[in-house]
Design a protein around this motif. Sequence first.
Motif, PDB file in Angstrom:
ATOM      1  N   ASN A 108      19.949  41.750  76.289  1.00  0.00           N
ATOM      2  CA  ASN A 108      21.017  41.119  77.063  1.00  0.00           C
ATOM      3  C   ASN A 108      22.107  42.110  77.449  1.00  0.00           C
ATOM      4  O   ASN A 108      22.800  41.929  78.439  1.00  0.00           O
ATOM      5  N   THR A 136      25.393  33.644  76.233  1.00  0.00           N
ATOM      6  CA  THR A 136      23.933  33.720  76.141  1.00  0.00           C
ATOM      7  C   THR A 136      23.341  32.312  76.107  1.00  0.00           C
ATOM      8  O   THR A 136      24.036  31.347  75.765  1.00  0.00           O
ATOM      9  N   ARG A 138      20.455  30.077  74.345  1.00  0.00           N
ATOM     10  CA  ARG A 138      19.415  29.936  73.319  1.00  0.00           C
ATOM     11  C   ARG A 138      18.382  28.940  73.819  1.00  0.00           C
ATOM     12  O   ARG A 138      18.740  27.979  74.507  1.00  0.00           O
ATOM     13  N   ARG A 234      25.881  29.884  74.284  1.00  0.00           N
ATOM     14  CA  ARG A 234      26.725  30.446  73.212  1.00  0.00           C
ATOM     15  C   ARG A 234      27.568  31.595  73.744  1.00  0.00           C
ATOM     16  O   ARG A 234      27.030  32.591  74.226  1.00  0.00           O
ATOM     17  N   LEU A 235      28.862  31.436  73.596  1.00  0.00           N
ATOM     18  CA  LEU A 235      29.794  32.475  74.024  1.00  0.00           C
ATOM     19  C   LEU A 235      30.008  33.476  72.892  1.00  0.00           C
ATOM     20  O   LEU A 235      30.086  33.088  71.731  1.00  0.00           O
ATOM     21  N   PHE A 287      28.556  32.236  59.797  1.00  0.00           N
ATOM     22  CA  PHE A 287      28.875  32.855  61.090  1.00  0.00           C
ATOM     23  C   PHE A 287      28.055  32.256  62.224  1.00  0.00           C
ATOM     24  O   PHE A 287      26.981  31.701  62.011  1.00  0.00           O
ATOM     25  N   GLY A 288      28.577  32.415  63.428  1.00  0.00           N
ATOM     26  CA  GLY A 288      27.965  31.813  64.617  1.00  0.00           C
ATOM     27  C   GLY A 288      28.537  30.417  64.820  1.00  0.00           C
ATOM     28  O   GLY A 288      29.105  29.819  63.903  1.00  0.00           O
TER      29      GLY A 288
HETATM   30  C1  HEC Z   1      24.756  39.618  74.769  1.00  0.00           C
HETATM   31  C2  HEC Z   1      26.056  39.463  74.192  1.00  0.00           C
HETATM   32  C3  HEC Z   1      26.252  39.931  72.764  1.00  0.00           C
HETATM   33  C4  HEC Z   1      26.041  41.188  72.251  1.00  0.00           C
HETATM   34  C5  HEC Z   1      25.493  42.416  72.959  1.00  0.00           C
HETATM   35  C6  HEC Z   1      26.442  41.123  70.866  1.00  0.00           C
HETATM   36  N1  HEC Z   1      26.894  39.877  70.556  1.00  0.00           N
HETATM   37 FE1  HEC Z   1      27.698  39.307  68.792  1.00  0.00          FE
HETATM   38  N2  HEC Z   1      27.712  37.393  69.408  1.00  0.00           N
HETATM   39  C7  HEC Z   1      27.311  36.965  70.658  1.00  0.00           C
HETATM   40  C8  HEC Z   1      27.215  35.516  70.655  1.00  0.00           C
HETATM   41  C9  HEC Z   1      26.799  34.655  71.835  1.00  0.00           C
HETATM   42  C10 HEC Z   1      27.562  35.091  69.359  1.00  0.00           C
HETATM   43  C11 HEC Z   1      27.566  33.648  68.835  1.00  0.00           C
HETATM   44  C12 HEC Z   1      26.175  33.408  68.294  1.00  0.00           C
HETATM   45  C13 HEC Z   1      25.883  31.987  67.901  1.00  0.00           C
HETATM   46  O1  HEC Z   1      26.740  31.152  67.862  1.00  0.00           O
HETATM   47  O2  HEC Z   1      24.736  31.693  67.580  1.00  0.00           O
HETATM   48  C14 HEC Z   1      27.883  36.304  68.605  1.00  0.00           C
HETATM   49  C15 HEC Z   1      28.336  36.299  67.284  1.00  0.00           C
HETATM   50  C16 HEC Z   1      28.656  37.448  66.583  1.00  0.00           C
HETATM   51  C17 HEC Z   1      29.287  37.458  65.275  1.00  0.00           C
HETATM   52  C18 HEC Z   1      29.724  36.234  64.467  1.00  0.00           C
HETATM   53  C19 HEC Z   1      31.188  35.966  64.655  1.00  0.00           C
HETATM   54  C20 HEC Z   1      31.639  34.669  64.029  1.00  0.00           C
HETATM   55  O3  HEC Z   1      32.824  34.549  63.700  1.00  0.00           O
HETATM   56  O4  HEC Z   1      30.857  33.746  63.862  1.00  0.00           O
HETATM   57  C21 HEC Z   1      29.390  38.765  64.892  1.00  0.00           C
HETATM   58  C22 HEC Z   1      29.980  39.302  63.607  1.00  0.00           C
HETATM   59  C23 HEC Z   1      28.808  39.563  65.959  1.00  0.00           C
HETATM   60  N3  HEC Z   1      28.402  38.730  66.986  1.00  0.00           N
HETATM   61  C24 HEC Z   1      28.672  40.931  65.931  1.00  0.00           C
HETATM   62  C25 HEC Z   1      27.951  41.648  66.883  1.00  0.00           C
HETATM   63  C26 HEC Z   1      27.511  43.024  66.710  1.00  0.00           C
HETATM   64  C27 HEC Z   1      27.761  43.896  65.504  1.00  0.00           C
HETATM   65  C28 HEC Z   1      26.826  43.370  67.843  1.00  0.00           C
HETATM   66  C29 HEC Z   1      26.077  44.646  68.153  1.00  0.00           C
HETATM   67  C30 HEC Z   1      25.023  44.982  67.228  1.00  0.00           C
HETATM   68  C31 HEC Z   1      26.873  42.209  68.720  1.00  0.00           C
HETATM   69  N4  HEC Z   1      27.544  41.195  68.101  1.00  0.00           N
HETATM   70  C32 HEC Z   1      26.340  42.187  69.994  1.00  0.00           C
HETATM   71  C33 HEC Z   1      27.055  37.757  71.760  1.00  0.00           C
HETATM   72  C34 HEC Z   1      26.763  39.106  71.681  1.00  0.00           C
END
Ligand code: HEC
Length: 500
Positions: A108, A136, A138, A234-235, A287-288
């Motif tokens: 992505n 994104t 899901r 999911r943002l 988380f998430g």
């Molecule tokens: C394409 C966009 C994207 C990228 C690239 C991305 N993330 Fe995320 N991130 C998200 C999304 C969307 C969620 C929410 C996921 C869910 O709710 O299932 C998330 C959730 C998270 C969370 C949880 C935060 C919380 O408070 O719940 C963490 C920590 C995180 N990402 C770290 C990272 C790290 C480290 C990387 C690189 C390895 C990364 N992300 C790359 C989109 C991204």
Amino acid sequence: MTDPAWPRPRRGYWRYSALVTAILGALVLLVIELFRPSHQAPPDPAESLPGGSTTRAMGVQKTFLEPAANLSLERQLEFYSGGSLFRQAWLMAPSSTTLRDGLGPLFNARACSTCHVRGGGGRPPLTPQEPMVSLTLRLSIPGADPHLGVAPEPTYGDQLQILGTALTKKAGLSPGDDAPEGHGPVGEGFGEVAYKTRHGQYADGDAWELRVPRYSIRDLAYGPLHGDTLLSPRLAPALLGAGLLEAIPEEVVTEMADPEDMDGDGISGRVNRVWDRAQLQVVPGRFGWKASQPNLLQQAAAAFRNDIGITNTLYPSESCTAAQRSCRRARNGRGPGTPHEISDDLLASTTYFLRFLAIPGRRNAQGTEVLEGRHLFRQVGCAACHVPRHVTGELAGFPELSNQIIWPYTDLLLHDMGDGLADGRREFDARGREWRTPPLWGLGWGKRVTGHESYLHDGRARSLSEAILWHGGEAQAAQLVFLNLSRGERQALVAFLESL
Ligand code: HEC
Ligand code: HEC
């Protein structure tokens, strides 16, 4: 393809609900008025340091990627090397540096910071032509897998990956599986969102407007989606204070849960129970947006693999389904003798960085309007889920995060938020109408860090008031009171949120 679980409001629902709103709201306001203390309880002085001793004043360059204020210079070295992994753009394999290659084959974004810009939250696309990057989609079908929490869509997997290492379909590589030997796959499709506007009025006559999103995917590169596919948007959330949330003791979280609503306050709150890939057991999720990841290590590992296409010890295989032959044929980024595209050391370093992200100090915490809003936040019932204060546990090896009084405004629990916000998707124990209470700290800094305002799990809310108006289900009572506040009171509540 549109979301089959799209909730359709019943006819006359809004007119009926406006009447109920007015009556209930008037009753609740009466009760509040009767019990209003003659003077408001003074705020705890610790509140101006929401991250305890990790709190760091926000600098001139607005970012959520600063180290905790109490992190020693020596430990900052490790923090910054994790930070470089967070910002680094991954390359397609093979490249001259095996440490940084392995992008995709389906992905992505190239870097964590592409979606979590300066550690802040993402936003939906601004135009129909703009690709959905930090928002994104899901994908799942009915059923469940005990280790994945969902049944992934059979051809496309659990997440729509908008990019592939073939990079462009113009290279004559479309449709998906015609890629000649040696070329990577094309991206899976183009996610789209269209908004319909819904209008309404507060009790005092002021108008409000919400935008109701509808998601679809066009240009599917690998054939049609399964007929029962469910889309869940999911943002990317803001990442500040993630280590402190991880440090809230498990007993504290489970104690706040009230799955049967035994105390009869209309608010249940459930713990998600998810699969821990390192411990190989079911543990509480944290988380998430649906609390489906148990800790930061696994969250980072999932992000590397699902969002960037970097395999690792917890997610060892590329996200290619059996149907995606060009993806399965593509070169990977494993160096000689290394089993995965990112080593355990570098994964740990990225996790270290996430753990020590500072919480910025509050703005104008003692202002009169902010203090009135603080009072309303509790009176209206927001604090039942957005639990203001916690004390972190004792974490071996992490004295900076241990025993801190923190103000995240979350219970980390799942709540039924009503049909309006439902995605219909079950994720481990989380149901289709349930979401985890997001922390509210740093809320006012968010727009200064990212330059935009996008709230809720898919960024549909463009202001804090819109975010509150979307609250339904267990939060319906609080939303009704909000609708019945005066303009001045609503402004005070928002001013309080912006001060966090
Ligand atoms: C394409 C966009 C994207 C990228 C690239 C991305 N993330 Fe995320 N991130 C998200 C999304 C969307 C969620 C929410 C996921 C869910 O709710 O299932 C998330 C959730 C998270 C969370 C949880 C935060 C919380 O408070 O719940 C963490 C920590 C995180 N990402 C770290 C990272 C790290 C480290 C990387 C690189 C390895 C990364 N992300 C790359 C989109 C991204
Ligand atoms: C029943 C629990 C509950 C109550 C009560 C509640 N909230 Fe929430 N709140 C949530 C959940 C869960 C979400 C996430 C919903 C989603 O993303 O779809 C949320 C989201 C938010 C957001 C958006 C945060 C972000 O990062 O996008 C704000 C702001 C917010 N709530 C403020 C309030 C205020 C102010 C009140 C009181 C009027 C309140 N909430 C009452 C559970 C609750």
